[in-house]
Design an enzyme around this catalytic site. Structure first.
Site, short mmCIF file in Angstrom:
data_model
loop_
_atom_site.label_atom_id
_atom_site.label_comp_id
_atom_site.label_asym_id
_atom_site.label_seq_id
_atom_site.Cartn_x
_atom_site.Cartn_y
_atom_site.Cartn_z
N SER A 98 0.81 -1.22 0.00
CA SER A 98 0.00 0.00 0.00
C SER A 98 0.85 1.26 0.00
CB SER A 98 -0.95 0.04 1.18
OG SER A 98 -0.22 0.24 2.37
N TYR B 111 -3.37 0.61 -2.74
CA TYR B 111 -4.48 1.17 -1.98
C TYR B 111 -3.95 2.07 -0.88
CZ TYR B 111 -3.36 -2.46 1.42
OH TYR B 111 -2.70 -3.27 2.32
N GLY C 217 5.73 -2.24 1.10
CA GLY C 217 5.75 -3.56 0.49
C GLY C 217 6.41 -3.54 -0.88
N ALA C 218 5.88 -4.34 -1.80
CA ALA C 218 6.47 -4.49 -3.13
C ALA C 218 6.58 -3.17 -3.88
CB ALA C 218 5.66 -5.49 -3.95
#
Length: 125
Positions: free
Chosen positions: A24, A57, A72-73
């Site tokens: 996110s 998101y 994260g990614a």
């Protein structure tokens, strides 16, 4: 029905890139409200620095902190200190005037770029 731009935070700077976080983008709550973004809303993020584009998101960040964190990614594609644009879209059967906000170097609201920002909706609306 068409997908049209509803919300845009223009030229924000990434303050943190955290690979260990579960996906996110974290956005300062005051900026979320100014642009009309909701927590959990899908957004398109474009880096002016690297050219990378991604969808993720929104997670609500601390109000007035200036935080824009790639988590994260997404932190593999967009790094700390990159300049980005964050866009939210709406499915509509008519044109709308999006809330477009310009921020300063510290991710504080500078001004609205829209001629007439539409009413900012909250999840309770």
């Amino acid at each position: 029905m068409r997908h049209v731009l509803r919300s845009k935070i223009h030229n924000a700077y990434v303050t943190e890139a955290n690979l260990a976080y579960i996906g996110s983008i974290t956005i300062d709550e005051a900026l979320m409200e100014a642009a009309g973004l909701w927590e959990g809303e899908r957004v398109l993020v474009v880096s002016n620095t690297s050219g990378h584009r991604l969808e993720t998101y929104v997670i609500r960040g601390e109000r007035d902190s200036g935080v824009i964190a790639m988590n994260g990614a997404a932190a593999h594609l967009i790094n700390e200190s990159e300049q980005i644009i964050i866009m939210g879209f709406e499915l509509s059967d008519k044109p709308i005037i999006p809330n477009v906000v310009l921020v300063d170097r510290h991710n504080k609201l500078d001004r609205y770029l829209s001629e007439t920002p539409h009413t900012i909706l909250t999840q309770e609306s």
